[in-house]
Design an enzyme around this catalytic site. Structure first.
Site, PDB file in Angstrom:
ATOM      1  N   TYR A 102       0.857  -1.181   0.000  1.00 25.41           N
ATOM      2  CA  TYR A 102       0.000   0.000   0.000  1.00 25.41           C
ATOM      3  C   TYR A 102       0.892   1.230   0.000  1.00 25.41           C
ATOM      4  O   TYR A 102       1.815   1.347   0.822  1.00 25.41           O
ATOM      5  CB  TYR A 102      -0.907   0.029   1.234  1.00 25.41           C
ATOM      6  CG  TYR A 102      -1.693   1.314   1.368  1.00 25.41           C
ATOM      7  CD1 TYR A 102      -2.974   1.413   0.852  1.00 25.41           C
ATOM      8  CD2 TYR A 102      -1.145   2.432   2.001  1.00 25.41           C
ATOM      9  CE1 TYR A 102      -3.703   2.593   0.967  1.00 25.41           C
ATOM     10  CE2 TYR A 102      -1.857   3.619   2.111  1.00 25.41           C
ATOM     11  CZ  TYR A 102      -3.136   3.693   1.588  1.00 25.41           C
ATOM     12  OH  TYR A 102      -3.838   4.867   1.689  1.00 25.41           O
ATOM     13  N   GLU A 190      -3.127   7.379  -4.372  1.00 24.94           N
ATOM     14  CA  GLU A 190      -3.128   6.148  -3.587  1.00 24.94           C
ATOM     15  C   GLU A 190      -3.043   4.965  -4.539  1.00 24.94           C
ATOM     16  O   GLU A 190      -3.784   4.903  -5.517  1.00 24.94           O
ATOM     17  CB  GLU A 190      -4.400   6.050  -2.743  1.00 24.94           C
ATOM     18  CG  GLU A 190      -4.485   4.761  -1.921  1.00 24.94           C
ATOM     19  CD  GLU A 190      -5.785   4.647  -1.145  1.00 24.94           C
ATOM     20  OE1 GLU A 190      -5.903   5.305  -0.103  1.00 24.94           O
ATOM     21  OE2 GLU A 190      -6.699   3.924  -1.595  1.00 24.94           O
TER      22      GLU A 190
END
Length: 385
Positions: A102, A190
């Site tokens: 992530y 993101e």
């Protein structure tokens, strides 16, 4: 808030040189068949929708042949999540994944910083990782105007356990994310997951990108994205007419703030403390009674048309706006709309002491520190579960 679809975010990634899997956009079964034929099976069919949870909703499917493609495509195209519609499809070449990470970076305009958030646990909700295993989530803040150096990006990559060629690849991606935030009017990038493929290549499997609404006029590509949108959530249209930036999320903590960076920072902190934001709502400059009324009426409808709102968090940095006037407006509008959920209000600025007194007399939880306010809101929401 200019939240982009996955394939739109990936067009920006392509401009930045962030590695991607081969993919094509399709708007019907015929285009999906042609895309899959050109890419070669197996492929992944991904519904493009402005909401998370696509996998759980059945809007992402791996297909091995044309028969499977014909079976899943109509269902995905007709899919919805929380009243939001699938806009189109992204057909991507399937790949063998070894590891998932992530990575995100965002502007915190209130603190005038850029925040990197990274984890070796990708492909899952980062708030769940932060709540259960906070040691697996790393954060690093830099001043907005800081000239990030390659060796500093490499240290971030090393902290995730990378070495050799994979370290160099991840370092390069982090530098390109930094460049994108500074040169393309982006507020958030993101990548979840950022995948390590068989053979060691690192690519962005997904994208979540937020552009600055106020800068769309500078970018013909962003204007094209907006023109192709299929209207789905009527609340977004209502918010647009009110002149406020709004995106529906899927939590139980309603949010109102002034300034996109402040609101994004609020949503991030809610997640860090184990809560789930119900929306993003930036009222912009000032906080008149009319603007507060419009904002609270939207959040009220969020709770009426989706998951119930357990607590409403108002985060206002007053500046030259008088906090006592803001407090009076919040109390007046709460009573006018008959809102029964608890209020947590964070106020900073001129006449903040007087504003706090007004809020406390009205039975609201009043704070000057953002972290304390967010913790209280999460505490209230979690107590109702």
């Amino acid at each position: 808030m200019g939240l982009l679809l996955e394939h739109e975010g990936k067009q920006i990634f392509q401009k930045l040189g962030i590695p991607l899997l081969p993919g094509k956009v399709a708007r019907d079964l015929s285009e999906a068949e042609q895309a899959a034929k050109e890419l070669g099976y197996p492929v992944v069919v991904k519904g493009q929708i402005l909401h998370g949870g696509r996998g759980k909703a059945g809007l992402i499917k791996v297909v091995k042949n044309e028969d499977e493609l014909k079976e899943v495509t109509p269902t995905i195209l007709a899919g919805t999540i929380k009243n939001m519609k699938v806009q189109c499809l992204l057909i991507e070449k399937a790949a063998k994944i070894i590891n998932e990470l992530y990575i995100s970076a965002m502007f915190d305009t209130f603190a005038r910083e850029i925040i990197f958030i990274m984890s070796t646990e990708g492909g899952v909700d980062i708030e769940s990782v932060a709540a259960k295993t906070p040691e697996k989530v790393q954060k690093k803040r830099f001043p907005i105007d800081y000239p990030l150096k390659t060796e500093e990006a490499a240290k971030l990559a090393e902290a995730l356990g990378f070495k050799g060629d994979e370290l160099n690849q991840l370092t390069d991606i982090l530098m390109k994310i930094w460049t994108g935030l500074h040169t393309l009017d982006l507020q958030l990038i993101e990548i979840n997951p950022l995948a390590v493929l068989e053979g060691g290549k690192i690519i962005a499997l997904d994208s979540k990108v937020i552009i600055d609404d106020n800068a769309i006029f500078r970018h013909p590509l962003y204007q094209e994205f907006m023109e192709k949108r299929i209207p789905d959530d009527p609340l977004e249209e209502k918010a647009k007419n009110y002149g406020v930036a709004f995106v529906r999320l899927d939590g139980d903590i309603g949010i109102i703030g002034n300034g996109a960076g402040l609101v994004m920072g609020t949503t991030d902190l809610i997640q860090e403390f184990g809560g789930k934001p119900a929306n993003f709502l930036d009222v912009g400059g000032g906080a008149s009674t009319e603007r507060v009324l419009n904002a609270l009426s939207i959040v009220k409808e969020v709770g009426e048309t989706g998951e119930p709102i357990d607590v409403l968090l108002v985060n206002i940095f007053g500046g030259i706006t008088r906090c006592d006037h803001v407090a009076e407006a919040v109390v007046e509008v709460r009573d006018k709309l008959g809102l029964k959920m608890p209020f947590v209000v964070r106020l900073v600025g001129t006449k903040q002491k007087e504003g706090m007194t007004i809020l406390e007399k009205a039975g609201m939880n009043a704070f000057t520190e953002m972290e304390a306010a967010v913790k209280k809101a999460v505490e209230i929401a979690n107590a109702k579960k």
